[in-house]
Design an enzyme around this catalytic site. Structure first.
Site, mmCIF file in Angstrom:
data_model
loop_
_atom_site.group_PDB
_atom_site.id
_atom_site.type_symbol
_atom_site.label_atom_id
_atom_site.label_comp_id
_atom_site.label_asym_id
_atom_site.label_seq_id
_atom_site.Cartn_x
_atom_site.Cartn_y
_atom_site.Cartn_z
ATOM 1 N N ASN A 46 13.575 -11.660 -7.651
ATOM 2 C CA ASN A 46 14.622 -10.639 -7.545
ATOM 3 C C ASN A 46 14.232 -9.585 -6.524
ATOM 4 O O ASN A 46 13.082 -9.148 -6.477
ATOM 5 C CB ASN A 46 14.853 -9.988 -8.911
ATOM 6 C CG ASN A 46 15.495 -10.952 -9.909
ATOM 7 O OD1 ASN A 46 14.921 -11.984 -10.244
ATOM 8 N ND2 ASN A 46 16.694 -10.615 -10.356
ATOM 9 N N GLU A 136 18.965 -12.499 -6.178
ATOM 10 C CA GLU A 136 17.823 -13.284 -6.645
ATOM 11 C C GLU A 136 17.706 -14.573 -5.843
ATOM 12 O O GLU A 136 18.694 -15.251 -5.583
ATOM 13 C CB GLU A 136 17.891 -13.542 -8.142
ATOM 14 C CG GLU A 136 19.244 -13.952 -8.672
ATOM 15 C CD GLU A 136 19.210 -14.214 -10.194
ATOM 16 O OE1 GLU A 136 18.236 -14.771 -10.693
ATOM 17 O OE2 GLU A 136 20.207 -13.858 -10.852
HETATM 18 P P1 ADP Z 1 12.321 -12.529 -13.513
HETATM 19 O O1 ADP Z 1 13.355 -12.368 -14.566
HETATM 20 O O2 ADP Z 1 11.224 -11.501 -13.602
HETATM 21 O O3 ADP Z 1 12.890 -12.569 -12.116
HETATM 22 P P2 ADP Z 1 11.953 -15.420 -13.300
HETATM 23 O O4 ADP Z 1 11.843 -16.356 -14.482
HETATM 24 O O5 ADP Z 1 13.214 -15.441 -12.501
HETATM 25 O O6 ADP Z 1 11.623 -13.954 -13.821
HETATM 26 O O7 ADP Z 1 10.706 -15.732 -12.379
HETATM 27 C C1 ADP Z 1 10.659 -15.096 -11.125
HETATM 28 C C2 ADP Z 1 9.246 -15.027 -10.570
HETATM 29 O O8 ADP Z 1 8.653 -16.323 -10.508
HETATM 30 C C3 ADP Z 1 9.285 -14.525 -9.148
HETATM 31 O O9 ADP Z 1 9.299 -13.108 -9.074
HETATM 32 C C4 ADP Z 1 8.009 -15.111 -8.565
HETATM 33 O O10 ADP Z 1 6.919 -14.225 -8.774
HETATM 34 C C5 ADP Z 1 7.782 -16.387 -9.386
HETATM 35 N N1 ADP Z 1 8.115 -17.652 -8.686
HETATM 36 C C6 ADP Z 1 7.331 -18.773 -8.745
HETATM 37 N N2 ADP Z 1 7.871 -19.771 -8.052
HETATM 38 C C7 ADP Z 1 9.037 -19.307 -7.523
HETATM 39 C C8 ADP Z 1 10.035 -19.905 -6.690
HETATM 40 N N3 ADP Z 1 9.948 -21.167 -6.259
HETATM 41 N N4 ADP Z 1 11.101 -19.134 -6.342
HETATM 42 C C9 ADP Z 1 11.206 -17.859 -6.770
HETATM 43 N N5 ADP Z 1 10.291 -17.243 -7.554
HETATM 44 C C10 ADP Z 1 9.199 -17.951 -7.938
HETATM 45 N N1 RBF Z 2 24.809 -17.109 -12.455
HETATM 46 C C1 RBF Z 2 26.107 -17.213 -12.849
HETATM 47 O O1 RBF Z 2 26.493 -16.629 -13.842
HETATM 48 N N2 RBF Z 2 27.015 -17.973 -12.158
HETATM 49 C C2 RBF Z 2 26.657 -18.663 -11.059
HETATM 50 O O2 RBF Z 2 27.506 -19.332 -10.456
HETATM 51 C C3 RBF Z 2 25.284 -18.591 -10.623
HETATM 52 N N3 RBF Z 2 24.870 -19.279 -9.537
HETATM 53 C C4 RBF Z 2 23.565 -19.209 -9.156
HETATM 54 C C5 RBF Z 2 23.135 -19.945 -8.057
HETATM 55 C C6 RBF Z 2 21.815 -19.893 -7.647
HETATM 56 C C7 RBF Z 2 21.382 -20.700 -6.460
HETATM 57 C C8 RBF Z 2 20.878 -19.079 -8.337
HETATM 58 C C9 RBF Z 2 19.442 -19.011 -7.905
HETATM 59 C C10 RBF Z 2 21.297 -18.345 -9.440
HETATM 60 C C11 RBF Z 2 22.630 -18.390 -9.860
HETATM 61 N N4 RBF Z 2 23.084 -17.674 -10.953
HETATM 62 C C12 RBF Z 2 24.382 -17.777 -11.364
HETATM 63 C C13 RBF Z 2 22.181 -16.735 -11.626
HETATM 64 C C14 RBF Z 2 21.584 -17.307 -12.884
HETATM 65 O O3 RBF Z 2 22.452 -17.023 -13.960
HETATM 66 C C15 RBF Z 2 20.238 -16.633 -13.119
HETATM 67 O O4 RBF Z 2 19.314 -17.037 -12.111
HETATM 68 C C16 RBF Z 2 19.707 -16.905 -14.477
HETATM 69 O O5 RBF Z 2 18.585 -16.136 -14.682
HETATM 70 C C17 RBF Z 2 19.399 -18.377 -14.765
HETATM 71 O O6 RBF Z 2 19.006 -18.478 -16.096
HETATM 72 MG MG MG Z 3 14.482 -13.778 -11.446
#
Ligand code: ADP
Ligand code: RBF
Ligand code: MG
Length: 215
Positions: A46, A136
């Site tokens: 993020n 994100e």
């Molecule tokens: P958060 O809710 O804190 O964003 P996520 O479950 O989305 O948690 O995990 C995000 C974190 O995972 C990133 O901030 C990064 O440190 C790590 N990460 C590991 N591999 C990846 C990847 N391929 N793409 C994005 N983030 C990754």
């Molecule tokens: N969230 C939504 O609610 N609707 C979407 O169409 C959606 N598309 C996504 C597409 C991509 C490529 C990514 C990385 C995230 C998207 N998300 C979407 C966000 C998603 O809900 C979020 O990453 C959650 O944390 C997954 O559990």
């Molecule tokens: Mg995240």
């Protein structure tokens, strides 16, 4: 959902990104909503949505975008400069190192920045009904460790689709995996691949120098 899975895997023409792309964004990777995206196989780095630093974002359509991310990982990170240290995943036929690292004294720094293909969401995540807009990035690379607090730059090269609500989390994950495939295939063409700095050694005709420039 089947109709969604059947959407095209290659977007835009072979000549490369079209205006208003590429769009730039940069920031430090922050904690997200902690919804366990990682457990779903789609961790998302993020970035703060800062309209002062990124004026275009205020009027950008919410949805899914694709392009490239660059990261300056700290030396302590296992993926730091993986390519220069002989990443076993790098193809044996990787092109020779760029001039900057072969024709200058060995003490000269190579870029701190490594480029990765990415797919990202900008918006309110209708499935979760967020009240704040988030940005994100799912980086299309398997990392050996997290990289919270790392500086990240983005060159966004195109729009994939609008954000949607889904009947189930499974359906959301299936659609995101299609987005990943769309990004991979669309970016694999020469006019969409940076000349240098891509972590797997890929090399094309696209000017990605903004991603790897030193400050
Ligand atoms: P958060 O809710 O804190 O964003 P996520 O479950 O989305 O948690 O995990 C995000 C974190 O995972 C990133 O901030 C990064 O440190 C790590 N990460 C590991 N591999 C990846 C990847 N391929 N793409 C994005 N983030 C990754
Ligand atoms: N969230 C939504 O609610 N609707 C979407 O169409 C959606 N598309 C996504 C597409 C991509 C490529 C990514 C990385 C995230 C998207 N998300 C979407 C966000 C998603 O809900 C979020 O990453 C959650 O944390 C997954 O559990
Ligand atoms: Mg995240």
């Amino acid at each position: 959902m089947a109709a969604e899975i059947e959407r095209p895997r290659i977007l835009y023409g072979p000549a490369g990104p079209e205006p208003p792309y590429p769009l730039r964004m940069e920031g430090t990777v922050i904690s997200g909503f902690g919804r366990g995206s990682k457990e779903l196989g789609i961790p998302t780095a993020n970035l703060p949505v800062d309209e002062a630093a990124t004026p275009w974002i205020a009027t950008a359509k919410s949805g899914v975008y694709f392009g490239y991310a660059s990261l300056a990982l700290p030396p302590s990170h296992p993926d730091h400069h993986a390519r220069h240290q002989g990443n076993p995943l790098a193809p044996a036929s990787a092109p020779p190192a760029p001039l900057s690292s072969s024709s200058v004294p060995p003490t000269a720094p190579t870029s701190q920045w490594q480029i990765y293909p990415m797919v990202m969401s900008i918006g309110y995540n209708p499935f979760y009904k967020n009240s704040v807009r988030s940005a994100e990035v799912h980086v299309l690379h398997k990392f050996a460790a997290d990289f919270y607090d790392a500086p990240m730059r983005l060159l966004i090269l195109g729009f994939v689709r609008e954000e949607r609500d889904y009947p189930s989390l499974d359906a959301l994950v299936v659609d995101i995996n299609v987005d990943c495939e769309v990004a991979r295939q669309s970016l694999a063409r020469p006019a969409w691949t940076p000349r240098q700095g891509v972590v797997d050694g890929a090399s094309g005709e696209f000017d990605g120098s903004w991603l790897v420039r030193e400050e």
